[in-house]
Design a protein around this motif. Structure first.
Motif, PDB file in Angstrom:
ATOM      1  N   HIS A   1     -46.148  36.912 -81.854  1.00 40.51           N
ATOM      2  CA  HIS A   1     -47.115  37.701 -82.636  1.00 40.51           C
ATOM      3  C   HIS A   1     -48.486  37.714 -81.951  1.00 40.51           C
ATOM      4  O   HIS A   1     -49.188  38.714 -81.966  1.00 40.51           O
ATOM      5  CB  HIS A   1     -47.248  37.146 -84.060  1.00 40.51           C
ATOM      6  CG  HIS A   1     -46.160  37.614 -84.994  1.00 40.51           C
ATOM      7  ND1 HIS A   1     -45.930  38.941 -85.257  1.00 40.51           N
ATOM      8  CD2 HIS A   1     -45.253  36.930 -85.743  1.00 40.51           C
ATOM      9  CE1 HIS A   1     -44.926  39.059 -86.133  1.00 40.51           C
ATOM     10  NE2 HIS A   1     -44.494  37.850 -86.436  1.00 40.51           N
TER      11      HIS A   1
ATOM     12  N   HIS B   1     -41.853  32.271 -81.870  1.00 38.05           N
ATOM     13  CA  HIS B   1     -42.086  33.524 -82.601  1.00 38.05           C
ATOM     14  C   HIS B   1     -43.573  33.789 -82.866  1.00 38.05           C
ATOM     15  O   HIS B   1     -44.047  34.926 -82.759  1.00 38.05           O
ATOM     16  CB  HIS B   1     -41.322  33.445 -83.935  1.00 38.05           C
ATOM     17  CG  HIS B   1     -41.442  34.655 -84.794  1.00 38.05           C
ATOM     18  ND1 HIS B   1     -40.705  35.793 -84.585  1.00 38.05           N
ATOM     19  CD2 HIS B   1     -42.208  34.915 -85.879  1.00 38.05           C
ATOM     20  CE1 HIS B   1     -41.016  36.702 -85.505  1.00 38.05           C
ATOM     21  NE2 HIS B   1     -41.933  36.190 -86.304  1.00 38.05           N
TER      22      HIS B   1
ATOM     23  N   ASP C   1     -42.015  42.178 -87.190  1.00 38.42           N
ATOM     24  CA  ASP C   1     -41.172  41.517 -86.195  1.00 38.42           C
ATOM     25  C   ASP C   1     -40.514  42.526 -85.249  1.00 38.42           C
ATOM     26  O   ASP C   1     -39.965  43.536 -85.681  1.00 38.42           O
ATOM     27  CB  ASP C   1     -40.082  40.694 -86.904  1.00 38.42           C
ATOM     28  CG  ASP C   1     -40.674  39.460 -87.563  1.00 38.42           C
ATOM     29  OD1 ASP C   1     -41.872  39.181 -87.336  1.00 38.42           O
ATOM     30  OD2 ASP C   1     -39.935  38.782 -88.301  1.00 38.42           O
TER      31      ASP C   1
ATOM     32  N   SER D   1     -48.062  36.560 -91.997  1.00 36.42           N
ATOM     33  CA  SER D   1     -46.699  37.062 -92.128  1.00 36.42           C
ATOM     34  C   SER D   1     -46.071  36.499 -93.385  1.00 36.42           C
ATOM     35  O   SER D   1     -46.754  35.901 -94.226  1.00 36.42           O
ATOM     36  CB  SER D   1     -45.891  36.663 -90.894  1.00 36.42           C
ATOM     37  OG  SER D   1     -45.607  35.295 -90.944  1.00 36.42           O
TER      38      SER D   1
END
Ligand code: KG4
Ligand code: ZN
Length: 333
Positions: A116, A112, A298, A137
């Motif tokens: 980003h 993940h 996201d 985040s």
């Protein structure tokens, strides 16, 4: 042409996208569960996992139909395999593996955070490298040096709360609801950022961050001064976070002689942070890249972009790979 169906279910957004050649977004669908969780003041993992089960099939169907692509024209299926909430990750990973088996397509597991980092490339394929990226985040706060696609070095990170977590906790204490970042951002626009001098954690001490002292200090201040206008508290808190984020990413870019500064993650949607980073980069003569708000929070397009790169460099991911809530990014030493 390589068309990848990408799935992202690491937290509370159910997202699917079709990305062509790692750079062109044929479709990007994000179904936020924020209303479901707002009532609880934060993401409830069990609720998130169950909602992903309900939402994923229609979201994937929508991504395919908006892209105008038949599944026979896809070349791979990708999903975020970590880090994130295990119950949420499992839904996306299991679905992507099932599509991969049923449609005879390679599977690609994506980190993940690497997603980003790739979001910027989707909007600015010519971003000047090396870049220093501030990833902020709800779960992470780090500065990463990116010398090339896939080549990362960790420059600094938070030693306690993530920046988004601080926004969410302070907003919760102030009774502003969840998620806290967007509300504090909006309220701060009319508040006075100099009203309260909140502490700037680890200022002038390397590239690591600390936000838990700031959160405690906001709580103590409001308890002692209950009549202070909430707009001023919000703006002063936000200024304390933004000051340290900008100061450190700017110093890192200088020390590492980066050509550009880039930001990513949900907190990168913050207006004050965007303005301050742009101003700092400009006065230092560095290129600055601020992905759109949709690309900061996201989404699955960033997963598709990363999957394209990973498929070319590492090949498909074996189907027995497990979802990993604590998956680490591979850094160069
Ligand atoms: O990257 P993200 O969508 O999810 C993960 O945590 O991976 O980030 C969500 C975080 C939340 O903490 C939210 O409060 C924060 O990003 N956020 C913001 C803003 N929009 C979202 N923080 C400050 N200002 C904003 N405008
Ligand atoms: Zn994220």
């Amino acid at each position: 042409m390589t068309a990848i169906l990408a799935i992202e279910t690491s937290c509370d957004e159910t997202a699917a996208a079709v990305v062509v050649d790692g750079r062109n977004i044929a479709s990007s669908v994000v179904s936020s569960q924020v209303d479901l969780h707002a009532a609880f003041g934060g993401v409830v993992p069990e609720v998130a996992g169950r909602a992903h089960i309900d939402l994923l099939t229609p979201v994937v169907g929508e991504a395919l139909s908006r892209a105008g692509i038949a599944r026979g024209d896809l070349d791979a299926v990708a999903a975020t395999i970590g880090p994130g909430l295990i119950g949420s990750l499992l839904v996306g990973v299991s679905a992507a593996k099932a599509y991969s088996l049923a449609w005879g397509l390679p599977f690609v597991g994506v980190n993940h955070m690497e997603g980003h980092l790739h979001a910027a490339f989707l909007e600015d394929p010519d971003m000047a490298l090396p870049a220093v990226v501030l990833l902020v985040s709800g779960g992470h706060t780090m500065i990463v040096h990116m010398s090339d696609e896939g080549r990362y070095r960790l420059v600094g990170q938070t030693i306690d709360d993530a920046a988004g977590e601080a926004f969410d906790k302070v907003a919760r204490f102030l009774g502003l609801g969840y998620p806290g970042g967007p509300v504090i951002d909006k309220l701060s626009a009319t508040g006075n950022p100099a009203a309260v001098a909140f502490p700037r954690g680890l200022r002038g001490q390397g590239f690591d961050f600390s936000f838990s002292g700031l959160k405690t200090s906001v709580i103590n201040y409001v308890r002692k001064n209950p009549d202070t206008d909430v707009k001023d508290v919000a703006a002063s808190f936000q200024a304390a976070v933004v000051d340290v984020l900008v100061e450190k990413v700017r110093a890192a870019a200088g020390q590492l002689e980066a050509k550009s500064i880039c930001i990513g993650g949900g907190v990168a949607a913050n207006s004050a942070l965007r303005a301050a980073v742009a101003e700092a980069a400009e006065s230092d003569g560095r290129a600055c890249f601020l992905p759109s708000r949709a690309m900061c929070t996201d989404n699955a397009a960033m997963v598709g972009a990363t999957a394209w790169y990973r498929l070319r460099t590492d090949g498909p991911t074996p189907l027995d790979v497990a979802a990993n809530p604590n998956l680490k990014l591979r850094f160069e030493v």
